[in-house]
Scaffold this motif. Structure first.
Motif: not given
Ligand SMILES: [Zn+2]
Length: 300
Positions: A73, A75, A105, A109
């Motif tokens: 990911s 993130v 986000v 996501t």
């Protein structure tokens, strides 16, 4: 007193890495490629990504994310930690929409993150609930609608959920499709030495004979409790689940129901009454994510 969410690891990427590293590597970094622990150096310098180490045994770089869901990911780790905390501490859950707005986000996501966290919350333990001198309540409820089914008067178009809760302990819920499945699940998930509490559904007497004791209350005759014979604990569990599903999640397909059940079961099983505060519950969820990690890949 400052808010729990003001902790550094929720806001600073380097602190988030340190937070996760302390849990994955309590005795110092381990190379995920070769398992080496001796010749590992932390990479510095402006062009190096945060949390990068180099193993001088196999000459490969790595971070604590390798082998975890965090690796695939983009993130930042501190946002993952925020998401885990929010999902672990919100009594009725937190929608992807809310997560999307809170974390900044994309909605897609946020959806991905929350489903991965639910997956981490899934109770992998196969040990049965209850035991000698313990009481386990079993009951079913209906929720939502089975895809392609028309709304009808009865519950036949709805998804059916079976929950098992140990009084003073954990809960385990699953989607069920037929009576034989109910019997199989109850027997597989409840210790034989337990006393079983159910309603008057016609298949419980047969299942009940398998256990140390079985008592039932007749809800259709307005009987809700007779001494310790009741299913009030499970009614409470269902009520939180339904309020959450109605108020927060709204739509849930059959395909994802087990993940939502895992989420609500998780919060209940690690509730305040059993000694878990929000931070400790988030900690357990984080362990669920990093515990699934490969410690190292064997080369032979
Ligand atoms: Zn190595």
């Amino acid at each position: 007193m400052s808010s729990v969410l003001s902790d550094k690891h929720f806001h600073h990427e380097a602190a988030a890495y340190e937070f996760v590293e302390a849990r994955v590597w309590p005795n110092g970094p381990i190379c995920p490629h070769c398992g080496g622990v001796e010749r590992i150096g932390k990479m510095g310098g402006k062009s190096t990504r945060i949390g990068t180490y180099k193993c001088y045994q196999c000459r490969k770089p790595f971070t604590v994310k390798v082998g975890t869901v965090f690796e695939s990911s983009h993130v930042p780790l501190h946002l993952w930690l925020q998401a885990i905390f929010l999902l672990a501490s919100s009594k009725k859950g937190i929608s992807s929409n809310q997560l999307h707005r809170t974390l900044g986000v994309t909605l897609k996501t946020a959806w991905f993150m929350s489903h991965r966290i639910r997956e981490a919350m899934r109770d992998g333990s196969l040990s049965p609930l209850g035991g000698a001198g313990k009481i386990v309540e079993a009951d079913e409820t209906y929720i939502g609608r089975v895809q392609g089914m028309r709304k009808s008067r009865g519950p036949s178009h709805k998804m059916k959920v079976l929950s098992l809760v140990e009084r003073g302990g954990a809960v385990r819920s699953m989607m069920v499709v037929s009576r034989p499945v109910v019997e199989k699940i109850v027997k597989a998930n409840v210790d034989r030495e337990s006393r079983l509490m159910t309603d008057e559904a016609p298949y419980y007497p047969r299942i009940g004979r398998y256990f140390a004791g079985h008592e039932s209350v007749n809800h259709s005759h307005d009987e809700w409790a007779r001494g310790s014979a009741h299913t009030n604990t499970i009614e409470g569990v269902f009520s939180i689940f339904k309020r959450g599903m109605r108020g927060i999640y709204q739509h849930c397909s059959e395909k994802h129901l087990h993940r939502y059940l895992a989420e609500f079961d998780f919060r209940y099983s690690f509730r305040v009454g059993l000694g878990f505060d929000d931070a400790q519950r988030a900690e357990v969820a984080l362990q669920g994510i990093i515990g699934k990690r490969l410690t190292y890949r064997t080369t032979h």
